[in-house]
Scaffold this motif. Structure first.
Motif, PDB file in Angstrom:
ATOM      1  N   PRO A 139       0.827  -1.200   0.000  1.00 15.47           N
ATOM      2  CA  PRO A 139       0.000   0.000   0.000  1.00 15.47           C
ATOM      3  C   PRO A 139       0.868   1.259   0.000  1.00 15.47           C
ATOM      4  O   PRO A 139       1.975   1.237   0.533  1.00 15.47           O
ATOM      5  CB  PRO A 139      -0.797  -0.116   1.305  1.00 15.47           C
ATOM      6  N   VAL A 140       0.354   2.321  -0.586  1.00 10.22           N
ATOM      7  CA  VAL A 140       1.089   3.588  -0.591  1.00 10.22           C
ATOM      8  C   VAL A 140       1.132   4.138   0.842  1.00 10.22           C
ATOM      9  O   VAL A 140       0.125   4.138   1.535  1.00 10.22           O
ATOM     10  CB  VAL A 140       0.370   4.607  -1.509  1.00 10.22           C
ATOM     11  N   VAL A 141       2.307   4.540   1.259  1.00  9.25           N
ATOM     12  CA  VAL A 141       2.443   5.146   2.595  1.00  9.25           C
ATOM     13  C   VAL A 141       2.948   6.574   2.417  1.00  9.25           C
ATOM     14  O   VAL A 141       3.999   6.785   1.826  1.00  9.25           O
ATOM     15  CB  VAL A 141       3.434   4.330   3.466  1.00  9.25           C
ATOM     16  N   PHE A 142       2.166   7.531   2.892  1.00  9.72           N
ATOM     17  CA  PHE A 142       2.602   8.930   2.748  1.00  9.72           C
ATOM     18  C   PHE A 142       3.781   9.182   3.678  1.00  9.72           C
ATOM     19  O   PHE A 142       3.785   8.732   4.826  1.00  9.72           O
ATOM     20  CB  PHE A 142       1.461   9.896   3.104  1.00  9.72           C
ATOM     21  N   GLU A 143       4.706   9.949   3.174  1.00  9.51           N
ATOM     22  CA  GLU A 143       5.904  10.230   3.961  1.00  9.51           C
ATOM     23  C   GLU A 143       5.530  10.980   5.248  1.00  9.51           C
ATOM     24  O   GLU A 143       4.802  11.977   5.210  1.00  9.51           O
ATOM     25  CB  GLU A 143       6.865  11.073   3.119  1.00  9.51           C
ATOM     26  N   ARG A 144       5.979  10.432   6.375  1.00 10.17           N
ATOM     27  CA  ARG A 144       5.674  11.058   7.670  1.00 10.17           C
ATOM     28  C   ARG A 144       6.680  12.159   7.930  1.00 10.17           C
ATOM     29  O   ARG A 144       7.822  11.868   8.273  1.00 10.17           O
ATOM     30  CB  ARG A 144       5.784  10.047   8.809  1.00 10.17           C
ATOM     31  N   THR A 145       6.310  13.401   7.774  1.00 10.96           N
ATOM     32  CA  THR A 145       7.261  14.487   8.040  1.00 10.96           C
ATOM     33  C   THR A 145       6.693  15.397   9.130  1.00 10.96           C
ATOM     34  O   THR A 145       5.471  15.521   9.272  1.00 10.96           O
ATOM     35  CB  THR A 145       7.503  15.353   6.781  1.00 10.96           C
ATOM     36  N   PRO A 146       7.558  16.051   9.906  1.00 11.79           N
ATOM     37  CA  PRO A 146       7.084  16.973  10.944  1.00 11.79           C
ATOM     38  C   PRO A 146       6.215  18.080  10.351  1.00 11.79           C
ATOM     39  O   PRO A 146       5.239  18.511  10.974  1.00 11.79           O
ATOM     40  CB  PRO A 146       8.380  17.557  11.522  1.00 11.79           C
TER      41      PRO A 146
END
Ligand code: HEC
Ligand code: HEC
Length: 317
Positions: free
Chosen positions: A19-26
């Motif tokens: 599955p596509v995982v959105f980049e976890r950014t602050p």
């Protein structure tokens, strides 16, 4: 034999793509939090609230953990709990629910979840909301399925209040009116401030004209004399931030002012600039209990009997 080979190949394929995982950014967590606690007021609907405190504050520790209200309506647990929350749903399932009204299990979500307003969320903003939801503590809170809703109502708002959206970006730094329009759309303002007539039709040509709508009677937000003509930027910001008009009249809990009030001054100014630019609508509405029949919307509300219709406008809406 060949079947076994192809299913292995297929499985490998799934693992590779996943599955596509959105980049976890602050940055996304911060923006997502600004929105979830801001005009889209996800927190207000998806949390148990502190009783008797104006503004709709969530009970600490229950933020976004879902709620079943007295009428049986359920807003699901959005925390990452794998069993009772969103832990096993994909990022894209969340996006579909938020922007398109399709639940993680494929069902059509009711209009109690204002996805028609959220359909305008930019890609970056909806991803930010999802990344924020992934960052909050998991809370276990099993809830039943919600009540069914008349599908006509879903269709009504989808058609009436969901105009096609041009390619969206929320980055209107130099265009306050456009930024305000975006904030108003994702802030669900039109759902509550556009009247629904006695035949249950959304009165689209009275957009923002107040009357009886999603949260009972709400005032006219246009710049007409029957609306917010007497408002200036400062009065608007003060009213939204304090929940009291001019520091005096308390707004009822139907208006999610505490959430809209999380906006920066700059964004509140943009929201006000947009409301000023909306075509003025003549519709006298107040929220007192002294309700009389209104000739414009055919419903009862404060100041209702002060309204008169012109045959042409009556035919047009
Ligand atoms: C006015 C109240 C309200 C607001 C505001 C609201 N929701 Fe909801 N939401 C609901 C309700 C009620 C449901 C359940 C709808 C149903 O079961 O048909 C729901 C359903 C959902 C679902 C679907 C879960 C599933 O089963 O797949 C997601 C995801 C969701 N909301 C996320 C959000 C996010 C994110 C926001 C803010 C951007 C938000 N909601 C704002 C009331 C609200
Ligand atoms: C869930 C429904 C709901 C939503 C969403 C909502 N409002 Fe309201 N709003 C109300 C109701 C109901 C009142 C009347 C409260 C009262 O008079 O006690 C109100 C009152 C107001 C007032 C006070 C006007 C006055 O002088 O009486 C302003 C300003 C306002 N809303 C602006 C907005 C804006 C801008 C948005 C979108 C960002 C918005 N509202 C979204 C329901 C809503």
């Amino acid at each position: 034999m060949s079947l076994a080979v192809s299913s292995v190949a297929l499985a490998g394929c799934r693992v590779n793509r996943g599955p596509v995982v959105f980049e976890r950014t602050p940055k996304r967590i911060a923006r997502g939090s600004y929105l979830a606690w801001g005009p889209p007021h996800c927190v207000r609907c998806h949390s148990e609230l502190v009783q008797d405190r104006p503004g709709g504050h969530p009970i600490p520790g229950r933020e976004l953990a879902g709620i079943r209200n007295q009428t049986g309506r359920v807003a699901p647990n959005l925390t990452p709990d794998p069993e009772t929350g969103t832990g096993t749903w994909t990022d894209e399932q969340l996006v579909r629910a938020i922007r398109e009204g399709v639940g993680h299990d494929g069902r059509q979500l009711t209009a109690f979840m204002p996805w028609n307003a959220f359909s305008a969320l930019s890609d970056e903003d909806v991803k930010s909301i999802v990344v924020y939801l992934r960052s909050i503590p998991a809370v276990r809170n099993p809830l039943p399925k919600g009540v069914e809703q008349d599908i006509d109502e879903v269709t009504r708002d989808r058609v009436a209040l969901t105009p096609p959206v041009p390619p969206v970006t929320s980055d209107y730094k130099n265009d306050a009116v456009r930024r305000g329009e975006y904030l108003a759309r994702i802030g669900v303002c039109a759902n509550c401030h556009t009247p629904i007539d006695a035949q249950n039709h959304r009165m689209v040509s009275y957009r923002f004209g107040g009357g009886r709508a999603d949260a009972g009677v709400a005032p006219n937000l246009t710049s007409d004399a029957s609306g917010l003509a007497h408002y200036d930027e400062n009065l608007f910001i003060q009213t939204i931030r304090t929940g009291k008009v001019g520091g005096v009249r308390e707004l009822k809990s139907g208006m999610p002012w505490w959430y809209v009030g999380h906006l920066t001054d700059d964004d509140l100014r943009a929201l006000f600039a947009y409301l000023k630019s909306v075509p003025p609508v003549v519709h006298r509405v107040n929220t007192s209990d002294d309700e009389t029949l209104c000739a414009i919307c055919g419903r009862k509300h404060g100041f209702g009997s002060l309204n008169v219709t012109h045959p042409l406008t009556a035919a047009m809406h």
